[in-house]
Design an enzyme around this catalytic site. Structure first.
Site, mmCIF file in Angstrom:
data_model
loop_
_atom_site.group_PDB
_atom_site.id
_atom_site.type_symbol
_atom_site.label_atom_id
_atom_site.label_comp_id
_atom_site.label_asym_id
_atom_site.label_seq_id
_atom_site.Cartn_x
_atom_site.Cartn_y
_atom_site.Cartn_z
ATOM 1 N N HIS A 159 44.744 -13.984 -36.624
ATOM 2 C CA HIS A 159 44.848 -14.362 -35.205
ATOM 3 C C HIS A 159 44.860 -15.880 -35.120
ATOM 4 O O HIS A 159 43.837 -16.531 -34.956
ATOM 5 C CB HIS A 159 43.654 -13.773 -34.440
ATOM 6 C CG HIS A 159 43.617 -14.114 -32.989
ATOM 7 N ND1 HIS A 159 44.254 -13.363 -32.017
ATOM 8 C CD2 HIS A 159 42.998 -15.111 -32.323
ATOM 9 C CE1 HIS A 159 44.035 -13.891 -30.838
ATOM 10 N NE2 HIS A 159 43.276 -14.958 -30.992
ATOM 11 N N ASP B 245 44.384 -5.352 -40.078
ATOM 12 C CA ASP B 245 45.082 -6.638 -40.196
ATOM 13 C C ASP B 245 46.036 -6.788 -39.011
ATOM 14 O O ASP B 245 47.235 -6.576 -39.122
ATOM 15 C CB ASP B 245 45.836 -6.681 -41.526
ATOM 16 C CG ASP B 245 46.484 -8.032 -41.788
ATOM 17 O OD1 ASP B 245 46.198 -8.984 -41.043
ATOM 18 O OD2 ASP B 245 47.297 -8.118 -42.726
ATOM 19 N N GLU C 147 40.342 -13.382 -36.802
ATOM 20 C CA GLU C 147 40.503 -14.795 -36.458
ATOM 21 C C GLU C 147 39.919 -15.679 -37.555
ATOM 22 O O GLU C 147 38.828 -15.407 -38.045
ATOM 23 C CB GLU C 147 39.795 -15.088 -35.136
ATOM 24 C CG GLU C 147 39.965 -16.520 -34.659
ATOM 25 C CD GLU C 147 39.366 -16.753 -33.288
ATOM 26 O OE1 GLU C 147 39.854 -17.632 -32.574
ATOM 27 O OE2 GLU C 147 38.401 -16.048 -32.927
#
Length: 525
Positions: A295, A333, A342
């Site tokens: 992310h 994922d 993240e």
């Protein structure tokens, strides 16, 4: 672990990183009692998903000063600068002194004000839940280490009674982990080593025991596969940062051999988990089955301001530790999963320290001449075109100019394209290029020329469509593409033949059809 960085040939790089960050902190402290703690509005920044190189939103800056202080952030910065002063003490004394000067002034600012009343813009993203006392101790301890001035050590210890405690007890908190918000764990570890006082030794050991064997019936959750799991938001950053602290404490002569063994085993197990001991690596670009879709706006590089586009990450964020799995080891994922997937600066901070400890113990060969050079996965600039309308003596083209740049992403404000035509049939009918008129129907910022000769002898001309002054960039609708509709009209008695036009080949020829991508309409910057 300077020796580990030297042996692994990473000392230059880690020092460059430390200097890069602290250079920024120094710039943010332009005068005494003034510190710019944030650039950008968190809400605006989070509302846009695209490459950072082309951000167009306003980027306001926020500061604390003597009337609107922020002891948390100024003390934390003072700690960073003091530690940098130590790092560069032998290799760059001038820079070391510069860091120390700012560290002292920022600490004094934080200590004199003892307030976060001006530290508002970071909420709710980086609200200081732990308060500022832990940061004051952290900064003062580093300043003592950098200067040898016992006044700083006295200050560091004077704040300890204000540290957070476990509920309904007077025991210093031990059931969380060292992180961006709560740094008293690192402070008590350093104070234990500096002072050898039982209160600090007992406190840091309570924390490390909580993470390993358990303390007083309380122990961190462990996943079935062995991760010490504290929180579903960035579980690995807590485990690996605590692992780093465990390794540092285990090296100290004040730590018993039994506990040192336990803490070192914990260090190794958590690092191994992050690197893939369970069959999945959580470090981007490293090991087996590593994350492909962290992310991260810059890594994905969406041109459409959309996490689903392009459907993969265009860049490999080599070395980034993602948040990690849930308490049952499950992990997806997925670029949209910011809890598990993240990466962040603070995630890697403790992890890199833990890796240095492991390298010190086990060694290994650095990758020679490692370069993160990527193959481009898409064309960055191109045109699509189709027939918008046509008649015996005219042709109207609908064209779109795209900017999907990513290596690097960039704003195009001087983009243009050329539409090539062959006017042999016009010449044969007794007319010239000046008898053909160009007009626009719909236009998102282009200047459309009359016919320009390319090869007059062969009757080859082009229309230049110039978007200079119009920003086209990979920043979502309608920014990543611009449209223009232009009509080329010959005299009424003249018959227009498009089949011999270079740029007509390959476009959508059904009037009103969907424009097609073409390489016969070259794009220029």
């Amino acid at each position: 672990d300077k020796e580990a960085y030297e042996k692994s040939e990473q000392l230059k790089y880690i020092k460059d990183e430390i200097k890069w960050a602290n250079d920024y902190f120094i710039k943010c402290n332009p005068e005494k009692d003034v510190y710019y703690y944030q650039v950008g509005d968190g809400g605006q920044d989070h509302s846009w998903w695209g490459p950072p190189e082309v951000m167009q939103m306003k980027r306001p800056s926020y500061k604390v000063d003597i009337n609107n202080p922020g002891s948390t952030v100024t003390a934390e910065t003072a700690a960073s600068l003091a530690s940098a002063a130590l790092v560069f003490k032998d290799s760059d004394s001038e820079y070391s002194q510069k860091c120390l000067k700012h560290a002292k002034e920022l600490f004094e600012f934080a200590d004199e004000t003892r307030s976060d009343s001006g530290y508002k813009a970071a909420s709710p993203y980086y609200t200081s839940n732990s308060g500022f006392w832990d940061e004051l101790s952290w900064a003062a301890t580093w300043l003592y280490m950098a200067t040898g001035d016992s006044a700083y050590l006295d200050k560091a210890e004077s704040y300890v009674p204000h540290w957070s405690v476990e509920q309904q007890t007077s025991t210093i908190s031990y059931t969380w982990g060292h992180c961006w918000d709560d740094v008293h764990y690192g402070a008590e570890l350093l104070l234990a080593k500096i002072t050898n006082k039982e209160t600090y030794k007992e406190s840091i050991e309570r924390n490390l025991d909580f993470w390993t064997t358990g303390y007083n019936g309380r122990r961190v959750t462990y996943t079935p596969k062995g991760l010490a799991w504290l929180s579903d938001w960035g579980s690995l950053r807590y485990a690996t940062t605590t692992a780093f602290l465990a390794g540092v404490y285990a090296d100290w002569s004040g730590c018993s051999k039994e506990k040192a063994s336990t803490y070192n085993n914990f260090l190794e197990s958590q690092v191994n988990y992050a690197l893939g001991s369970t069959g999945r690596s959580f470090v981007v670009g490293f090991g087996e089955n590593s994350p492909k879709n962290p992310h991260h706006r810059g890594a994905q590089g969406s041109w459409l301001d959309d996490k689903k586009v392009p459907g993969y990450n265009r860049h490999v964020l080599y070395g980034a530790l993602v948040g990690g799995p849930s308490s049952n080891d499950s992990y997806t994922d997925d670029v949209e999963n910011f809890r598990c997937n993240e990466p962040a600066c603070d995630y890697n901070a403790g992890f890199v320290g833990a890796l240095a400890k492991m390298y010190e113990k086990h060694g290994g060969e650095p990758i020679k001449d490692f370069k993160a050079i990527e193959q481009k996965t898409n064309d960055e600039f191109y045109a699509e075109a189709g027939v918008n309308a046509s008649g015996p003596n005219f042709m109207e083209i609908k064209a779109l100019l795209y900017n999907k740049s990513g290596w690097p992403a960039k704003v195009g404000d001087k983009l243009s394209f050329k539409y090539f035509i062959d006017i042999s049939e016009i010449i044969k009918a007794g007319y010239t290029s000046k008898d053909i008129t160009i007009s626009t129907n719909y236009n998102q910022g282009a200047k459309v020329s009359n016919l320009i000769p390319w090869n007059e002898a062969q009757n080859i001309y082009y229309v230049n469509v110039d978007f200079s002054g119009t920003k086209i960039y990979p920043g979502g609708q309608p920014n990543y593409r611009k449209e223009v509709q232009f009509r080329m009209s010959a005299p009424e008695k003249c018959s227009w033949d498009n089949s011999n036009d270079f740029s007509y080949k390959g476009i959508s020829t059904v009037p009103g059809g969907t424009p097609l991508r073409t390489s016969n309409i070259p794009v220029y910057d």
